[in-house]
Design an enzyme around this catalytic site. Structure first.
Site, mmCIF file in Angstrom:
data_model
loop_
_atom_site.group_PDB
_atom_site.id
_atom_site.type_symbol
_atom_site.label_atom_id
_atom_site.label_comp_id
_atom_site.label_asym_id
_atom_site.label_seq_id
_atom_site.Cartn_x
_atom_site.Cartn_y
_atom_site.Cartn_z
ATOM 1 C CG ASP A 1 -9.975 37.904 -2.936
ATOM 2 O OD1 ASP A 1 -10.647 36.933 -2.566
ATOM 3 O OD2 ASP A 1 -9.989 38.317 -4.114
ATOM 4 C CB SER B 1 -4.686 44.125 -12.762
ATOM 5 O OG SER B 1 -4.426 44.499 -11.421
ATOM 6 C CD GLN B 2 -8.786 39.829 -8.466
ATOM 7 O OE1 GLN B 2 -8.266 39.983 -7.365
ATOM 8 N NE2 GLN B 2 -9.694 38.892 -8.690
ATOM 9 N N GLY C 1 -13.213 41.190 -10.843
ATOM 10 C CA GLY C 1 -13.511 40.449 -9.624
ATOM 11 C C GLY C 1 -14.926 39.912 -9.584
ATOM 12 C CG ASP D 1 -14.575 36.052 -11.703
ATOM 13 O OD1 ASP D 1 -14.667 36.686 -10.640
ATOM 14 O OD2 ASP D 1 -13.661 35.245 -11.907
ATOM 15 C CD GLU E 1 -15.860 32.455 -3.211
ATOM 16 O OE1 GLU E 1 -15.212 32.997 -4.114
ATOM 17 O OE2 GLU E 1 -16.346 31.316 -3.308
#
Length: 537
Positions: A157, A203-204, A307, A309, A493
Site C-alpha cells: 500500500d 511479506s507483501q 495483496g 486476498d 479502498e
C-alpha cells in the site's frame, strides 16, 4: 533458514526488554509480547474469535492487554469456572480496544478532491510508536496508514501512497516511511505484511526497491549508499533457500526451480495455520471441505502475501476460495517486481563503486526476464498470465497482473500492443479497469477496480506509447473517484468500475474509507492535470 533463525533470535531478545505497567502502576516483565495473539492467549483467543465476540475478527488481535500474559491467562482460567462468566465483560476489563483515530474527522465536499486528500494526510499519519504490550511492532519514525480498519503500516500500500506524497512534496514523510521499512528489514530480516506480530510469517509484494528509487530519482542517487544494505537483505529474504534447490527438490519457501533450470518465485507464508486476524473464517472454511487444513491455511496466507486476498486468480476451479492453491503458482507480478529489485541492486551497486556486484545482479535480472517471458507469456491469448508450475501450464486466469511486464518494460512492442488490445477489449469499463474477468464475490475480482492496478496499467501503457488508451483509463478512474467523493465525502479502498451506481463489494470486511493508496494515486493523477494546465498557459 539463516534469516528465519535471526528473526527468532531477535524476537527473543526484544521480548526480554519489553515491559508493561499494570493498572496498579507496578512494572512487570512481559516475555510474551513478541508472540502472535493466537500463540499468546491460547484458549482465550480461540474463545473470543470462534465466539464472534467482535463483528470484525481483526479487532481482538489489535487489542492491547492491560496485564502481563501469564497473569491475564490465570485470571481467565479462574473466571471461567464461575457460573456467571461473561466473556465480553472479561475482555473489556482486561484489554484496551483499538483506538479509532479518524472518528472526529469531518469531510467537507466543498473542498476539491485534491484538497480533501491533503487534509487527510494528518489524519492518516501515525507518530513514532512507543513500545506496547500489544501486537503492534513499534516503528521509529512517523508514517501513513491506509485508514479504516487498517491502523498500521502496510507494505505494498505504502508505495502507492508515497506517489501521492511525492505529488504533495512531502519528502520528509517519504524518507521516514523508507526508513521504517529499512528498520523492519534490519530487525526482522524482511518487511512484514504490516507492523503487527501476527504478520511475521509473510511479506507483501516487494515494492521496497521502488520506494528507494522514488528517493533516488527525487533527491539524489546518493541515497543508494544508505539503502543498499536493506535492498540486499530484502533480496536475500525472497531468495532464501536458492542454494538448496535441485532437480529433485524444486521448491523452498518462496523460490521455485523451473523445468528448464531457471529460478522464479512464488508467494508463501511460514505458518500453515489460521490467520489470527481472520481466525474463525479460516477455521470454518477448513472444516467445510476435505482438503488438508495446513495446506489450505498456507495457500490462504500466501494469497495474503500477494495483496490479492482474495481473487479467482488463485483458485484452481476459478470460483471458490476452498480451491485456493497460491503456493503452486508463479505470479507474473511478483517476478516482475523482483526483476526490478535485481535491477535496482545493480544500479545501486554500480553507483557505490561495486561493479562486480552490479554485473552479477544485472545478469540475474536478465535471466529472470527471460524466464518470465518464457513461462508467463501466453501467445494464444496475447496476454501475460500466472503459471502453474505443478501442472506445468498457465493458470488461465487473466487479471491486471498481466500489465506488470509493461510497467517494468519487460515486454517487447508486439507483446505490449496485444496486452493493450486485451485491456481495452476486456478490462476497460466505465469507471476504469476491472481487476479480473470473473465475478466470484471476492474483492479482487470483477466488478471491482483498485487504485494500484489502475496506476500499473496507466504507466505500463504509457511506457509503450499507448497514450490514448492510458488517457481514457485515467480519465474514467479520476471521474469515478471524484463522483464518489462528491456523493459521500470519502475516498474508498476499492470501486465498482462496471456499474457506477453501485458500491464495490466482496471480501471479508466492508469497504473501507480513508484511503491511503486511493489518495496517493488520485493525487498523482490530478497533479499531472495541474502540470499540463501550467504548461498550456
Amino acid at each position: 533458514m539463516k534469516t528465519f533463525r535471526l528473526l527468532l533470535g531477535f524476537l527473543l531478545i526484544t521480548s526480554i526488554a519489553c515491559r508493561q505497567a499494570t493498572p496498579s502502576g507496578t512494572e512487570v516483565l512481559e516475555d510474551k509480547s513478541h508472540l502472535s495473539p493466537d500463540k499468546r492467549f491460547g484458549e482465550l483467543f480461540r474463545d473470543v474469535q470462534m465466539g464472534g465476540l467482535f463483528p470484525d475478527s481483526k479487532t481482538f488481535v489489535d487489542c492491547t492487554p492491560k496485564y502481563a500474559t501469564d497473569e491475564l491467562m490465570s485470571r481467565y482460567a479462574k473466571a471461567k469456572v464461575k457460573g456467571d462468566f461473561d466473556l465480553k465483560a472479561f475482555v473489556e476489563e482486561h484489554f484496551e480496544l483499538p483506538r479509532q483515530y479518524a472518528s472526529g474527522f469531518k469531510s467537507d465536499t466543498k473542498r476539491t478532491a485534491a484538497e480533501h486528500i491533503n487534509a487527510l494526510w494528518p489524519v492518516l499519519t501515525r507518530q513514532p510508536d512507543a513500545a506496547t504490550n500489544g501486537s503492534l511492532l513499534a516503528l521509529p519514525k512517523s508514517y501513513i496508514v491506509p485508514g479504516g480498519r487498517f491502523g498500521e503500516i502496510y507494505y505494498w500500500d505504502s508505495y502507492f501512497t508515497i506517489l501521492g506524497l511525492e505529488a504533495a512534496g512531502q519528502w520528509p514523510m517519504i524518507e521516514n516511511m523508507c526508513d521504517n521499512f529499512t528498520h523492519l528489514i534490519n530487525n526482522y530480516g524482511f518487511i512484514p505484511n504490516g507492523n503487527r506480530t501476527y504478520f511475521l510469517g509473510r511479506s507483501q509484494p516487494p515494492f521496497y526497491s521502488l520506494i528507494v528509487k522514488v528517493l533516488a530519482d527525487g533527491k539524489s542517487k546518493d541515497v543508494y549508499q544508505k539503502y543498499l544494505p536493506g535492498l540486499k537483505k530484502e533480496y536475500n529474504f525472497w531468495m532464501d533457500g536458492l542454494e538448496q534447490l535441485t532437480d529433485n527438490k524444486t521448491t523452498h519457501r518462496r523460490v521455485v526451480r523451473m523445468q528448464n533450470g531457471a529460478v522464479l518465485n512464488r508467494y508463501w507464508d511460514d505458518q500453515p495455520e489460521p490467520r489470527p486476524e481472520s481466525y474463525r473464517e479460516d477455521v470454518e472454511l477448513a472444516e467445510s471441505g476435505d482438503r488438508p487444513a495446513e495446506q489450505l491455511y498456507r495457500d490462504i496466507r500466501a494469497a495474503c502475501e500477494s495483496g490479492w486476498d482474495f481473487s479467482s486468480r488463485w483458485f484452481r476451479n476459478g470460483q471458490y476460495l476452498s480451491s485456493i492453491h497460491t503456493t503452486e503458482i508463479i505470479p507474473v507480478d511478483l517476478n516482475a517486481l523482483l526483476y526490478h529489485l535485481e535491477s535496482v541492486l545493480a544500479d545501486a551497486s554500480a553507483h557505490t563503486g561495486d561493479q562486480a556486484s552490479a554485473d552479477i545482479y544485472r545478469e540475474k535480472a536478465e535471466k529472470r526476464k527471460a524466464a518470465l517471458l518464457q513461462y508467463c507469456w501466453e501467445e494464444a491469448t496475447g496476454f501475460f498470465v500466472d503459471y502453474d508450475f505443478v501442472k506445468r501450464e498457465p493458470t488461465g486466469r487473466h487479471s491486471l497482473a498481466g500489465a506488470y511486464p509493461l510497467f517494468f518494460g519487460l515486454a517487447d512492442n508486439e507483446q505490449a500492443r496485444k496486452v493493450a488490445e486485451r485491456i481495452e477489449a476486456d478490462f476497460l469499463k466505465p469507471g476504469g479497469a476491472v481487476t479480473t474477468l470473473s465475478n466470484t464475490g471476492e474483492q479482487w475480482d470483477a466488478p471491482n477496480g483498485w487504485a494500484p492496478l489502475q496506476w500499473i496499467c496507466i504507466k505500463g501503457l504509457r511506457n509503450y506509447e499507448h497514450q490514448p488508451l492510458a488517457d481514457t483509463l485515467k480519465n474514467r478512474w479520476v471521474r469515478l473517484n471524484e463522483k464518489v467523493y462528491a456523493n459521500t465525502g470519502k475516498m474508498v479502498e476499492k470501486y465498482n468500475v462496471v456499474d457506477l451506481s453501485l458500491e464495490a463489494g466482496g471480501g471479508e470486511y466492508p469497504v473501507q474509507d480513508g484511503f491511503g493508496w486511493t489518495n496517493g494515486i488520485l493525487l498523482r493523477l490530478l497533479s499531472e492535470n495541474k502540470t499540463e494546465d501550467n504548461v498550456s498557459k
